[in-house]
Design a protein around this motif. Structure first.
Motif, PDB file in Angstrom:
ATOM      1  N   GLU A  25     -24.483  -0.249  12.311  1.00 28.15           N
ATOM      2  CA  GLU A  25     -25.788  -0.081  12.965  1.00 28.15           C
ATOM      3  C   GLU A  25     -26.337   1.328  12.721  1.00 28.15           C
ATOM      4  OE1 GLU A  25     -27.120   0.490  17.572  1.00 28.15           O
ATOM      5  OE2 GLU A  25     -25.697  -1.123  17.151  1.00 28.15           O
ATOM      6  N   ILE A  26     -25.507   2.324  12.902  1.00 26.79           N
ATOM      7  CA  ILE A  26     -25.917   3.711  12.706  1.00 26.79           C
ATOM      8  C   ILE A  26     -26.246   3.976  11.240  1.00 26.79           C
ATOM      9  CG2 ILE A  26     -25.141   6.120  12.809  1.00 26.79           C
ATOM     10  CD1 ILE A  26     -23.437   5.206  15.309  1.00 26.79           C
ATOM     11  N   ALA A  27     -25.396   3.507  10.345  1.00 25.45           N
ATOM     12  CA  ALA A  27     -25.628   3.718   8.912  1.00 25.45           C
ATOM     13  C   ALA A  27     -26.935   3.070   8.467  1.00 25.45           C
ATOM     14  CB  ALA A  27     -24.455   3.167   8.103  1.00 25.45           C
ATOM     15  N   ASN A  28     -27.221   1.873   8.945  1.00 21.44           N
ATOM     16  CA  ASN A  28     -28.475   1.210   8.592  1.00 21.44           C
ATOM     17  C   ASN A  28     -29.680   2.009   9.089  1.00 21.44           C
ATOM     18  OD1 ASN A  28     -27.467  -0.969   7.146  1.00 21.44           O
ATOM     19  ND2 ASN A  28     -27.265  -2.254   8.950  1.00 21.44           N
ATOM     20  N   ALA A  29     -29.582   2.549  10.292  1.00 19.12           N
ATOM     21  CA  ALA A  29     -30.680   3.360  10.822  1.00 19.12           C
ATOM     22  C   ALA A  29     -30.880   4.608   9.966  1.00 19.12           C
ATOM     23  CB  ALA A  29     -30.392   3.746  12.278  1.00 19.12           C
ATOM     24  N   LEU A  30     -29.794   5.215   9.545  1.00 24.00           N
ATOM     25  CA  LEU A  30     -29.901   6.399   8.696  1.00 24.00           C
ATOM     26  C   LEU A  30     -30.526   6.067   7.347  1.00 24.00           C
ATOM     27  CD1 LEU A  30     -26.489   8.067   9.540  1.00 24.00           C
ATOM     28  CD2 LEU A  30     -28.755   8.931  10.126  1.00 24.00           C
ATOM     29  N   LEU A  31     -30.176   4.915   6.780  1.00 29.43           N
ATOM     30  CA  LEU A  31     -30.775   4.487   5.516  1.00 29.43           C
ATOM     31  C   LEU A  31     -32.282   4.300   5.666  1.00 29.43           C
ATOM     32  CD1 LEU A  31     -28.203   1.876   4.168  1.00 29.43           C
ATOM     33  CD2 LEU A  31     -28.656   4.160   3.272  1.00 29.43           C
ATOM     34  N   GLU A  32     -32.696   3.733   6.795  1.00 34.40           N
ATOM     35  CA  GLU A  32     -34.123   3.540   7.042  1.00 34.40           C
ATOM     36  C   GLU A  32     -34.859   4.873   7.127  1.00 34.40           C
ATOM     37  OE1 GLU A  32     -35.014   0.972  10.342  1.00 34.40           O
ATOM     38  OE2 GLU A  32     -33.626  -0.565   9.617  1.00 34.40           O
ATOM     39  N   GLU A  33     -34.156   5.903   7.566  1.00 34.02           N
ATOM     40  CA  GLU A  33     -34.745   7.235   7.669  1.00 34.02           C
ATOM     41  C   GLU A  33     -34.712   7.980   6.339  1.00 34.02           C
ATOM     42  OE1 GLU A  33     -32.696   9.231  10.841  1.00 34.02           O
ATOM     43  OE2 GLU A  33     -33.420   7.820  12.345  1.00 34.02           O
ATOM     44  N   GLY A  34     -34.093   7.372   5.330  1.00 32.88           N
ATOM     45  CA  GLY A  34     -34.086   7.981   4.008  1.00 32.88           C
ATOM     46  C   GLY A  34     -32.806   8.692   3.614  1.00 32.88           C
ATOM     47  N   ALA A  35     -31.757   8.548   4.398  1.00 34.50           N
ATOM     48  CA  ALA A  35     -30.480   9.194   4.062  1.00 34.50           C
ATOM     49  C   ALA A  35     -29.862   8.517   2.842  1.00 34.50           C
ATOM     50  CB  ALA A  35     -29.512   9.105   5.239  1.00 34.50           C
ATOM     51  N   GLU A  36     -29.073   9.279   2.107  1.00 36.30           N
ATOM     52  CA  GLU A  36     -28.344   8.714   0.974  1.00 36.30           C
ATOM     53  C   GLU A  36     -27.245   7.797   1.506  1.00 36.30           C
ATOM     54  OE1 GLU A  36     -26.880  11.648  -1.736  1.00 36.30           O
ATOM     55  OE2 GLU A  36     -28.733  12.804  -1.625  1.00 36.30           O
ATOM     56  N   GLU A  37     -26.890   6.787   0.710  1.00 35.01           N
ATOM     57  CA  GLU A  37     -25.926   5.784   1.154  1.00 35.01           C
ATOM     58  C   GLU A  37     -24.582   6.392   1.562  1.00 35.01           C
ATOM     59  OE1 GLU A  37     -23.794   2.176  -1.032  1.00 35.01           O
ATOM     60  OE2 GLU A  37     -25.964   1.877  -0.837  1.00 35.01           O
ATOM     61  N   GLY A  38     -24.028   7.287   0.758  1.00 36.29           N
ATOM     62  CA  GLY A  38     -22.732   7.890   1.070  1.00 36.29           C
ATOM     63  C   GLY A  38     -22.756   8.681   2.362  1.00 36.29           C
ATOM     64  N   ILE A  39     -23.841   9.403   2.569  1.00 34.91           N
ATOM     65  CA  ILE A  39     -23.997  10.182   3.807  1.00 34.91           C
ATOM     66  C   ILE A  39     -24.130   9.241   4.992  1.00 34.91           C
ATOM     67  CG2 ILE A  39     -25.516  11.804   5.038  1.00 34.91           C
ATOM     68  CD1 ILE A  39     -23.955  13.101   2.718  1.00 34.91           C
ATOM     69  N   LYS A  47     -20.094   8.990  13.857  1.00 37.63           N
ATOM     70  CA  LYS A  47     -20.854   8.844  15.108  1.00 37.63           C
ATOM     71  C   LYS A  47     -20.347   7.661  15.939  1.00 37.63           C
ATOM     72  CE  LYS A  47     -23.786  12.209  14.472  1.00 37.63           C
ATOM     73  NZ  LYS A  47     -23.844  13.371  15.339  1.00 37.63           N
ATOM     74  N   ALA A  48     -19.938   6.585  15.283  1.00 35.78           N
ATOM     75  CA  ALA A  48     -19.401   5.433  16.021  1.00 35.78           C
ATOM     76  C   ALA A  48     -18.108   5.811  16.733  1.00 35.78           C
ATOM     77  CB  ALA A  48     -19.167   4.267  15.067  1.00 35.78           C
ATOM     78  N   ARG A  49     -17.245   6.537  16.044  1.00 36.74           N
ATOM     79  CA  ARG A  49     -16.001   6.985  16.681  1.00 36.74           C
ATOM     80  C   ARG A  49     -16.299   7.889  17.875  1.00 36.74           C
ATOM     81  NH1 ARG A  49     -12.844   8.355  11.086  1.00 36.74           N
ATOM     82  NH2 ARG A  49     -12.025   6.270  10.700  1.00 36.74           N
ATOM     83  N   GLU A  50     -17.256   8.802  17.708  1.00 37.66           N
ATOM     84  CA  GLU A  50     -17.639   9.691  18.807  1.00 37.66           C
ATOM     85  C   GLU A  50     -18.191   8.893  19.978  1.00 37.66           C
ATOM     86  OE1 GLU A  50     -20.436  12.421  17.081  1.00 37.66           O
ATOM     87  OE2 GLU A  50     -18.875  13.547  16.033  1.00 37.66           O
ATOM     88  N   HIS A  51     -19.009   7.894  19.680  1.00 37.43           N
ATOM     89  CA  HIS A  51     -19.605   7.062  20.722  1.00 37.43           C
ATOM     90  C   HIS A  51     -18.529   6.399  21.579  1.00 37.43           C
ATOM     91  CE1 HIS A  51     -22.113   4.066  22.676  1.00 37.43           C
ATOM     92  NE2 HIS A  51     -21.250   3.152  22.253  1.00 37.43           N
ATOM     93  N   PHE A  52     -17.584   5.752  20.924  1.00 32.77           N
ATOM     94  CA  PHE A  52     -16.557   5.032  21.678  1.00 32.77           C
ATOM     95  C   PHE A  52     -15.569   5.976  22.357  1.00 32.77           C
ATOM     96  CE2 PHE A  52     -18.217   1.522  19.159  1.00 32.77           C
ATOM     97  CZ  PHE A  52     -18.451   0.631  20.196  1.00 32.77           C
ATOM     98  N   LYS A  53     -15.401   7.162  21.820  1.00 33.19           N
ATOM     99  CA  LYS A  53     -14.563   8.153  22.484  1.00 33.19           C
ATOM    100  C   LYS A  53     -15.222   8.572  23.806  1.00 33.19           C
ATOM    101  CE  LYS A  53     -12.366  12.640  21.852  1.00 33.19           C
ATOM    102  NZ  LYS A  53     -12.215  13.803  20.982  1.00 33.19           N
ATOM    103  N   LYS A  54     -16.542   8.777  23.778  1.00 36.03           N
ATOM    104  CA  LYS A  54     -17.270   9.142  24.996  1.00 36.03           C
ATOM    105  C   LYS A  54     -17.237   8.012  26.014  1.00 36.03           C
ATOM    106  CE  LYS A  54     -20.444  12.355  22.801  1.00 36.03           C
ATOM    107  NZ  LYS A  54     -21.840  12.604  22.393  1.00 36.03           N
ATOM    108  N   VAL A  55     -17.409   6.784  25.545  1.00 31.83           N
ATOM    109  CA  VAL A  55     -17.362   5.625  26.442  1.00 31.83           C
ATOM    110  C   VAL A  55     -16.002   5.545  27.121  1.00 31.83           C
ATOM    111  CG1 VAL A  55     -17.336   3.096  26.492  1.00 31.83           C
ATOM    112  CG2 VAL A  55     -19.117   4.292  25.215  1.00 31.83           C
ATOM    113  N   LYS A  56     -14.955   5.755  26.346  1.00 35.07           N
ATOM    114  CA  LYS A  56     -13.595   5.706  26.893  1.00 35.07           C
ATOM    115  C   LYS A  56     -13.387   6.812  27.921  1.00 35.07           C
ATOM    116  CE  LYS A  56      -8.826   5.390  25.299  1.00 35.07           C
ATOM    117  NZ  LYS A  56      -7.945   5.396  24.122  1.00 35.07           N
ATOM    118  N   GLU A  57     -13.878   8.022  27.630  1.00 31.70           N
ATOM    119  CA  GLU A  57     -13.729   9.142  28.565  1.00 31.70           C
ATOM    120  C   GLU A  57     -14.495   8.882  29.847  1.00 31.70           C
ATOM    121  OE1 GLU A  57     -14.983  12.549  26.321  1.00 31.70           O
ATOM    122  OE2 GLU A  57     -13.135  12.608  25.151  1.00 31.70           O
TER     123      GLU A  57
END
Length: 65
Positions: A25-39, A47-57
């Motif tokens: 989901e995050i990668a697709n949003a970044l692509l829509e904003e013009g980010a390169e695929e690898g980035i 960001k997904a790992r950070e998200h779920f780490k915060k949810v767990k905390e």
């Protein structure tokens, strides 16, 4: 190249489903904003790992109060 319906970057293959879906989901949003695929792929996973780490905390704090 956006990813949909179970299609995701190969580097997401061994990730838990919740992280893989959020990262896609995050990668697709970044692509829509013009980010390169690898980035977009790397940032999405980070960001997904950070998200779920915060949810767990938050959950842990909620149960200790």
């Amino acid at each position: 190249m956006p990813w949909y319906n179970g299609d995701y970057p190969p580097s997401y293959k061994n990730q838990p489903v919740n992280i893989r879906e959020k990262a896609t989901e995050i990668a697709n949003a970044l692509l829509e904003e013009g980010a390169e695929e690898g980035i977009a792929i790397a940032t999405g996973l980070k960001k997904a790992r950070e998200h779920f780490k915060k949810v767990k905390e938050k959950s842990r704090k909620k149960h200790t109060n």
